[in-house]
Design a protein around this motif. Sequence first.
Motif, PDB file in Angstrom:
ATOM      1  N   UNK A   2      -1.071   7.470   2.226  1.00 10.49           N
ATOM      2  CA  UNK A   2      -0.503   6.465   3.120  1.00 10.49           C
ATOM      3  C   UNK A   2       0.720   7.046   3.808  1.00 10.49           C
ATOM      4  N   UNK A   3       0.905   6.751   5.072  1.00 10.14           N
ATOM      5  CA  UNK A   3       1.995   7.326   5.861  1.00 10.14           C
ATOM      6  C   UNK A   3       3.345   6.983   5.254  1.00 10.14           C
ATOM      7  N   UNK A   4       4.188   8.004   5.067  1.00  8.45           N
ATOM      8  CA  UNK A   4       5.511   7.794   4.506  1.00  8.45           C
ATOM      9  C   UNK A   4       6.411   6.984   5.411  1.00  8.45           C
ATOM     10  N   UNK A   5       6.186   7.035   6.730  1.00  2.00           N
ATOM     11  CA  UNK A   5       7.033   6.301   7.674  1.00  2.00           C
ATOM     12  C   UNK A   5       6.861   4.797   7.559  1.00  2.00           C
ATOM     13  N   UNK A   6       5.783   4.340   6.910  1.00  5.96           N
ATOM     14  CA  UNK A   6       5.529   2.910   6.796  1.00  5.96           C
ATOM     15  C   UNK A   6       5.996   2.328   5.467  1.00  5.96           C
ATOM     16  N   UNK A   7       6.615   3.149   4.628  1.00  6.37           N
ATOM     17  CA  UNK A   7       7.098   2.650   3.347  1.00  6.37           C
ATOM     18  C   UNK A   7       8.428   1.928   3.519  1.00  6.37           C
ATOM     19  N   UNK A  38       6.244  16.811   1.395  1.00  5.21           N
ATOM     20  CA  UNK A  38       5.865  16.950   2.816  1.00  5.21           C
ATOM     21  C   UNK A  38       5.677  15.616   3.516  1.00  5.21           C
ATOM     22  N   UNK A  39       5.119  14.631   2.782  1.00  4.04           N
ATOM     23  CA  UNK A  39       4.863  13.328   3.400  1.00  4.04           C
ATOM     24  C   UNK A  39       6.145  12.595   3.754  1.00  4.04           C
ATOM     25  N   UNK A  50      10.096  10.324  -1.494  1.00  4.03           N
ATOM     26  CA  UNK A  50       8.923  10.902  -2.151  1.00  4.03           C
ATOM     27  C   UNK A  50       8.470  10.072  -3.351  1.00  4.03           C
ATOM     28  N   UNK A  51       9.392   9.360  -4.013  1.00  2.53           N
ATOM     29  CA  UNK A  51       9.003   8.486  -5.117  1.00  2.53           C
ATOM     30  C   UNK A  51       8.594   7.137  -4.535  1.00  2.53           C
ATOM     31  N   UNK A  52       7.324   6.724  -4.674  1.00  6.97           N
ATOM     32  CA  UNK A  52       6.909   5.431  -4.133  1.00  6.97           C
ATOM     33  C   UNK A  52       7.709   4.292  -4.756  1.00  6.97           C
ATOM     34  N   UNK A  53       8.174   3.390  -3.914  1.00  8.43           N
ATOM     35  CA  UNK A  53       8.968   2.259  -4.385  1.00  8.43           C
ATOM     36  C   UNK A  53       8.737   1.073  -3.462  1.00  8.43           C
ATOM     37  N   UNK A  54       8.804  -0.103  -4.018  1.00  3.50           N
ATOM     38  CA  UNK A  54       8.674  -1.322  -3.230  1.00  3.50           C
ATOM     39  C   UNK A  54       9.613  -2.374  -3.791  1.00  3.50           C
ATOM     40  N   UNK A  68       0.845  -1.190   0.000  1.00  7.85           N
ATOM     41  CA  UNK A  68       0.000   0.000   0.000  1.00  7.85           C
ATOM     42  C   UNK A  68       0.879   1.239   0.000  1.00  7.85           C
ATOM     43  N   UNK A  69       0.769   2.073  -1.047  1.00  9.47           N
ATOM     44  CA  UNK A  69       1.568   3.280  -1.193  1.00  9.47           C
ATOM     45  C   UNK A  69       0.641   4.446  -1.540  1.00  9.47           C
TER      46      UNK A  69
END
Length: 434
Positions: free
Chosen positions: A148-153, A255-256, A158-162, A143-144
């Motif tokens: 969604x909270x950035x601390x849980x990535x 900001x996130x 800032x660029x969503x990655x998994x 979940x990105x």
Amino acid sequence: MTRLAEWLAAIREFAGLAMLLLACLALPSQAAVEPLRLDAASSMLERNFIGHMQAYHDKTGLLTREQVASPPHQQKFETLQGTFNGGYAKGAWWVRFRIEASPEQVARPLEGGWWLRLNAPYVDYIDVWWADADASGGFTHRALGGMRAGSKRELPWSIPATRLPELRDTEPRWVWVRLAGDRALSLAGGVSPLREQAAVQQEFNFADAAIVGMALLMAVLSLTMGIALPDRRFMAYAGYLLTLGLLFASSEGMPATLWLQDHPLAAVRLHNFSVCLHTAAAFGFARVLLDMARQFPRMNRVFQLMTLLCLAGCAIAIAGGYGYIARPLNLLWVVFAACIVPMCAVVLRRNVQAWPGLVGYAVYFMMGAVHFAKNLQWLPYNRATQYSYAIASVLHIMAFFFALGWRVRQRERRAGAGERRVGGEGRASGWGGR
């Protein structure tokens, strides 16, 4: 006449062929896509999404991954030629592509693993699924997105990655991505090693920091000059630059990841608020710069109304209603850019010294409006359309500052000419030197 008839027949055949080609382009493409190959020897360009994605619009936004993967819905996926641009869409968009490991990757897995880079700067909800590497038949979910909270990535950037699983064979596997939210839906990116992912993130951070820093520095300088001269145009320009800096500081998910890691709702609404506030500042600054109250009294009233509507939009954005005003707001930016250039041309005809302002708004119209046309799905999503507003901001910031300085210089010249004229008249009347 015979030759004329032959030419007409050839033209008709060519027109028919062109219509056939256009019809073919308009039809949904069901062609199979080539999988993204996890191969350390390939370049980043070879491992991006372009030419590998299929998309389907779920207008209800209620379909699950199992339902979308069923045969009735799989047939509705269309192959994308470029990156994905869904605009301001209700419901949700589903994007899918396949990944496969090279034999070398299976034999010698890459240190740090492979990462899925999802460049979706304004998407509120990103959900990713892929089949488990074992034979269990299950799926892994991530979940990105901005909400969604950035601390849980896995990577709090800032660029969503998994991180993708280690593939133990060369069998292609589907990856499913669901995109939803009130802001513009778009998707670019690809698969990258961790080092490459970090390099891309650094490029984004550098560009955003450069624009924000430039806007704030010139805002302070404009405010200082506006107080010292005094000149309300410099004051209005300072306000415009401050809102521009806020807009870029709150965009691209910054900001996130920097200040509001555990408060994604506040981060998203801050960005929505900054878009509305900067739009209001743009209308207000244009009124002051072009002296609309004197030169364009009717358009001045229109711009006053637009400023008030944008300020009302700020309250709507804070309350969570940005989805209702996002499309009209982007359309308003395009209309603003299209109206301001002709008015600058009229001012230039009346006063040739106004040419720097025309240059500034012409640059804004040619490049900045492209970004909002992309959000409205009039243009495709790519690096040029996505960052056209950033490029236009840098150029028109400089052009407007030069325009204001040029105005001050012309005012000084007129004042100097007036003093010399008064001095010459005094000497001619015999009062000089007394």
